[in-house]
Design a protein around this motif. Structure first.
Motif, mmCIF file in Angstrom:
data_model
loop_
_atom_site.group_PDB
_atom_site.id
_atom_site.type_symbol
_atom_site.label_atom_id
_atom_site.label_comp_id
_atom_site.label_asym_id
_atom_site.label_seq_id
_atom_site.Cartn_x
_atom_site.Cartn_y
_atom_site.Cartn_z
ATOM 1 N N LEU A 135 -2.150 -8.326 -9.187
ATOM 2 C CA LEU A 135 -2.810 -7.278 -9.562
ATOM 3 C C LEU A 135 -3.434 -6.512 -8.345
ATOM 4 C CD1 LEU A 135 -3.990 -5.540 -12.063
ATOM 5 C CD2 LEU A 135 -5.989 -7.103 -12.140
ATOM 6 N N PRO A 136 -4.158 -7.210 -7.447
ATOM 7 C CA PRO A 136 -4.557 -6.480 -6.127
ATOM 8 C C PRO A 136 -3.650 -5.845 -5.471
ATOM 9 C CG PRO A 136 -5.435 -8.817 -6.327
ATOM 10 C CD PRO A 136 -4.370 -8.680 -7.193
ATOM 11 N N LEU A 137 -2.105 -6.342 -5.577
ATOM 12 C CA LEU A 137 -1.186 -5.715 -4.823
ATOM 13 C C LEU A 137 -0.761 -4.603 -5.483
ATOM 14 C CD1 LEU A 137 0.803 -9.254 -3.867
ATOM 15 C CD2 LEU A 137 -0.921 -8.153 -2.667
ATOM 16 N N ILE A 138 -0.758 -4.472 -6.834
ATOM 17 C CA ILE A 138 -0.533 -3.416 -7.604
ATOM 18 C C ILE A 138 -1.393 -2.104 -7.171
ATOM 19 C CG2 ILE A 138 -0.636 -2.053 -9.695
ATOM 20 C CD1 ILE A 138 0.183 -4.843 -11.087
ATOM 21 N N TYR A 139 -2.694 -2.411 -6.937
ATOM 22 C CA TYR A 139 -3.790 -1.344 -6.360
ATOM 23 C C TYR A 139 -3.380 -0.951 -5.089
ATOM 24 C CZ TYR A 139 -6.485 -2.889 -10.390
ATOM 25 O OH TYR A 139 -6.973 -3.128 -11.672
ATOM 26 N N ARG A 140 -2.743 -1.811 -4.486
ATOM 27 C CA ARG A 140 -2.392 -1.322 -2.893
ATOM 28 C C ARG A 140 -0.995 -0.521 -2.958
ATOM 29 N NH1 ARG A 140 -2.646 -6.415 1.272
ATOM 30 N NH2 ARG A 140 -1.367 -4.628 2.337
ATOM 31 N N GLY A 141 -0.343 -0.054 -4.155
ATOM 32 C CA GLY A 141 0.871 0.517 -4.285
ATOM 33 C C GLY A 141 2.108 -0.035 -3.717
ATOM 34 N N MET A 142 1.980 -1.516 -3.757
ATOM 35 C CA MET A 142 3.122 -2.468 -3.243
ATOM 36 C C MET A 142 4.396 -2.354 -4.335
ATOM 37 S SD MET A 142 3.122 -6.312 -1.853
ATOM 38 C CE MET A 142 1.788 -5.901 -0.679
ATOM 39 N N PRO A 143 5.456 -2.277 -3.831
ATOM 40 C CA PRO A 143 6.684 -2.133 -4.925
ATOM 41 C C PRO A 143 6.767 -3.603 -5.681
ATOM 42 C CG PRO A 143 7.489 -1.416 -2.633
ATOM 43 C CD PRO A 143 5.854 -1.901 -2.549
ATOM 44 N N LYS A 144 7.177 -3.420 -6.953
ATOM 45 C CA LYS A 144 7.194 -4.483 -7.585
ATOM 46 C C LYS A 144 7.834 -5.702 -7.386
ATOM 47 C CE LYS A 144 8.213 -6.193 -12.700
ATOM 48 N NZ LYS A 144 8.813 -5.540 -13.990
ATOM 49 N N SER A 145 8.945 -5.503 -6.708
ATOM 50 C CA SER A 145 9.935 -6.684 -5.985
ATOM 51 C C SER A 145 9.159 -7.390 -5.251
ATOM 52 C CB SER A 145 11.321 -6.399 -5.455
ATOM 53 O OG SER A 145 10.878 -5.422 -4.428
ATOM 54 N N GLN A 146 8.565 -6.594 -4.119
ATOM 55 C CA GLN A 146 7.623 -7.349 -2.958
ATOM 56 C C GLN A 146 6.585 -7.911 -3.344
ATOM 57 O OE1 GLN A 146 6.195 -4.441 -0.186
ATOM 58 N NE2 GLN A 146 5.657 -6.133 1.378
ATOM 59 N N ARG A 147 5.575 -7.321 -4.269
ATOM 60 C CA ARG A 147 4.473 -7.922 -4.923
ATOM 61 C C ARG A 147 4.808 -9.321 -5.587
ATOM 62 N NH1 ARG A 147 3.993 -3.107 -8.559
ATOM 63 N NH2 ARG A 147 4.215 -3.886 -10.566
ATOM 64 N N ARG A 148 5.844 -9.331 -6.486
ATOM 65 C CA ARG A 148 6.197 -10.691 -7.286
ATOM 66 C C ARG A 148 6.695 -11.543 -6.360
ATOM 67 N NH1 ARG A 148 8.059 -11.024 -12.273
ATOM 68 N NH2 ARG A 148 6.087 -9.671 -12.572
ATOM 69 N N ALA A 149 7.364 -11.089 -5.278
ATOM 70 C CA ALA A 149 7.923 -12.370 -4.262
ATOM 71 C C ALA A 149 6.542 -12.789 -3.638
ATOM 72 C CB ALA A 149 8.835 -11.907 -3.410
ATOM 73 N N LEU A 150 5.782 -12.039 -3.009
ATOM 74 C CA LEU A 150 4.349 -12.532 -2.321
ATOM 75 C C LEU A 150 3.686 -13.434 -3.672
ATOM 76 C CD1 LEU A 150 3.408 -9.559 -0.329
ATOM 77 C CD2 LEU A 150 4.160 -11.469 0.695
ATOM 78 N N SER A 151 3.488 -12.816 -4.502
ATOM 79 C CA SER A 151 2.532 -13.684 -5.684
ATOM 80 C C SER A 151 3.302 -14.874 -6.128
ATOM 81 C CB SER A 151 2.439 -12.790 -6.873
ATOM 82 O OG SER A 151 2.013 -11.648 -6.624
#
Length: 247
Positions: free
Chosen positions: A124-140
């Protein structure tokens, strides 16, 4: 990274310090009969990479200090430099950026959204940062694996123990790899075994290079930090080595 930028403003700044606080006070209702000095002339220097515990009982001022150090509040008086930058001079938008990108927060109440899975809470916080889905999913996913919850990615908070929920909160705080973690009573709602597990997670993050600021009232947990600063009535009354390492 924002904190590594050099400030041109005098006086000279020690850039080896993560936190440099000079004569900081936080006063409510100043000059009135009901004036409260939550912090009273605090000075504190913290180098990068340290595991610091701010120890104090309820009402001591420790949470007020964390709110200021975490750019959630501003002091009434004094100077606060974070990574060499004068926080007092920053615009609200700059402070918001620091909180979003440079500091990971962990709180006593977990603050997870019940309807979301562990993975979705971390994302969720990565979505607020505007991070692309693939990147935020991998980091999470990587963050949840880091705290030992690879098998709980799709479980909701109600399907996890308190210790597991707090590990999700840690994963959420570290997913974007912030250089600083600030934890306010992160074991307060946990049993002793789960609390020690969370402290070991924080120690592991610190060994990997993350600066940790822990707020607690628990003397036993405080000893796991490298350094223990004790606050009472808004003042620092001791600054000593913990069992987690040397000052």
């Amino acid at each position: 990274m924002f904190f590594r930028k050099r400030s041109a403003a005098p006086p000279p700044v020690n850039h080896s310090l993560l936190i440099d606080v000079q004569h900081l006070s936080k006063i409510y209702h100043e000059g009135r009969e009901n004036e409260v000095r939550a912090l009273d002339d605090i000075s504190l220097s913290v180098p990068w990479g340290q595991f610091l515990c701010i120890l104090g009982q309820s009402g001591s001022g420790k949470s007020t200090l964390m709110n200021i150090l975490g750019c959630l509040d501003i002091p009434t008086y004094g100077i606060y430099r974070l990574g060499g930058q004068a926080v007092n001079e920053m615009r609200p938008s700059t402070l918001s950026g620091i909180r979003n990108r440079e500091i990971g927060f962990i709180f006593q109440g977990f603050n997870l959204i019940p309807a979301l899975t562990a993975l979705e809470n971390v994302e969720l916080p990565l979505i607020y940062r505007g991070m692309p889905k693939s990147q935020r999913r991998a980091l999470s996913i990587a963050a949840l694996e880091q705290v030992g919850l690879a098998h709980r990615l799709h479980h909701r908070p109600s399907e996890m123990s308190g210790g597991q929920q707090q590990r999700v909160a840690i994963a959420r705080a570290v997913a974007a790899k912030p250089p600083i973690i600030m934890a306010d009573e992160p074991t307060g709602n946990l049993d002793s075994a789960s609390g020690r597990e969370i402290m070991e997670q924080l120690a592991t993050l610190n060994r990997a290079g993350t600066s940790i600021i822990l707020i607690t009232h628990d003397n036993h947990l405080a000893e796991m930090a490298q350094r223990i600063v004790t606050i009472q009535d808004g003042r620092i009354i001791s600054d000593r080595r913990g069992k987690g390492g040397l000052l």
